[in-house]
Design a protein around this motif. Structure first.
Motif, mmCIF file in Angstrom:
data_model
loop_
_atom_site.group_PDB
_atom_site.id
_atom_site.type_symbol
_atom_site.label_atom_id
_atom_site.label_comp_id
_atom_site.label_asym_id
_atom_site.label_seq_id
_atom_site.Cartn_x
_atom_site.Cartn_y
_atom_site.Cartn_z
ATOM 1 N N ILE A 2 24.861 -36.301 12.563
ATOM 2 C CA ILE A 2 23.551 -36.425 11.911
ATOM 3 C C ILE A 2 23.037 -35.102 11.355
ATOM 4 O O ILE A 2 22.633 -35.009 10.191
ATOM 5 N N SER A 3 23.025 -34.063 12.187
ATOM 6 C CA SER A 3 22.431 -32.794 11.753
ATOM 7 C C SER A 3 23.216 -32.160 10.614
ATOM 8 O O SER A 3 22.634 -31.708 9.621
ATOM 9 N N ARG A 15 25.438 -33.642 8.535
ATOM 10 C CA ARG A 15 25.331 -34.498 7.342
ATOM 11 C C ARG A 15 24.001 -34.264 6.620
ATOM 12 O O ARG A 15 23.958 -34.137 5.394
ATOM 13 N N SER A 16 22.927 -34.254 7.385
ATOM 14 C CA SER A 16 21.591 -34.142 6.794
ATOM 15 C C SER A 16 21.393 -32.799 6.112
ATOM 16 O O SER A 16 20.788 -32.716 5.042
#
Length: 221
Positions: A135-136, A138-139
């Motif tokens: 998540i981190s 990718r974001s």
């Protein structure tokens, strides 16, 4: 012969890009945290180091970045997200390139073609995300893609021959990806550097603000 600036020049891909550019006769200026104290996450450091350079540059590549920061590994699920890990990813992988791009107009020529490339990652593609996780990272990469897209629009107003793009180098055999190489096909850093330069050399102003992989294929935002 081109005047080239590589930020993150001591890293795996950065060092390979430096060597490849020098081998073909380019004049290369490299900055890194370990070699020059260049901290891409610090406003003052970015401003001071970039102000000291003899611009303009025909090619600028931001090759900084990290998959793991302060021991935080990519999350397997949204349930594993922590505020600090996500903030660290944004600071290095999105804020840093944005700080450099804030100086782009002074660093690039107005009267001839130029390229400003930021190394992103395919996992930053929202449209290509089919499996979740990470998540981190990718974001942060999705954020830097937006930074590049927005900067390209503004830069084109004063530098109509400029190209500002995000590039996916593929999975490269460096310390950056060492723990993850078994999951995807990978290439040595030297090969990745040549692939990226081939893509860069083929870009035109009509392609500014886009996202390309190591083979020159456009990646979905």
């Amino acid at each position: 012969m081109k005047n080239v600036l590589i930020l993150g020049a001591s890293g795996g891909i950065g060092a390979a890009l430096t060597a490849a550019c020098k081998a073909r006769g380019d004049v290369v200026t490299g900055l890194s945290r370990s070699g020059d104290g260049f901290d891409i996450t610090d406003d003052a450091s970015v401003a001071q180091h970039l102000a000291s350079l003899s611009a303009p540059f025909d090619l600028i590549i931001v090759a900084t970045g990290a998959l793991e920061i302060n021991g935080a590994v990519p999350e397997k699920s949204i349930r594993n997200v922590t505020a600090q890990a996500m903030l660290d990813q944004f600071e290095l992988n999105a804020v840093g390139p944005a700080l450099v791009l804030s100086h782009a107009a002074r660093l690039l020529p107005r009267d001839r073609p130029s390229v400003f490339a930021v190394l992103s990652a395919r996992v930053g593609s929202i449209g290509d995300n089919k499996i979740g996780g990470w998540i981190s990272y990718r974001s942060a990469k999705a954020a830097v893609n937006q930074v590049v897209r927005t900067a390209s629009i503004e830069l084109a107003r004063t530098h109509p021959q400029s190209v500002c793009v995000a590039l996916h180098p593929g999975t490269v055999q460096t310390a950056f990806t060492e723990k993850y190489l078994g999951r995807h096909p990978s290439v040595p850093a030297s090969e990745a550097a040549h692939n990226l330069l081939r893509v860069v050399d083929g870009l035109s102003a009509a392609q500014t603000g886009r996202f390309f992989d190591w083979a020159g294929k456009e990646v979905a935002w």
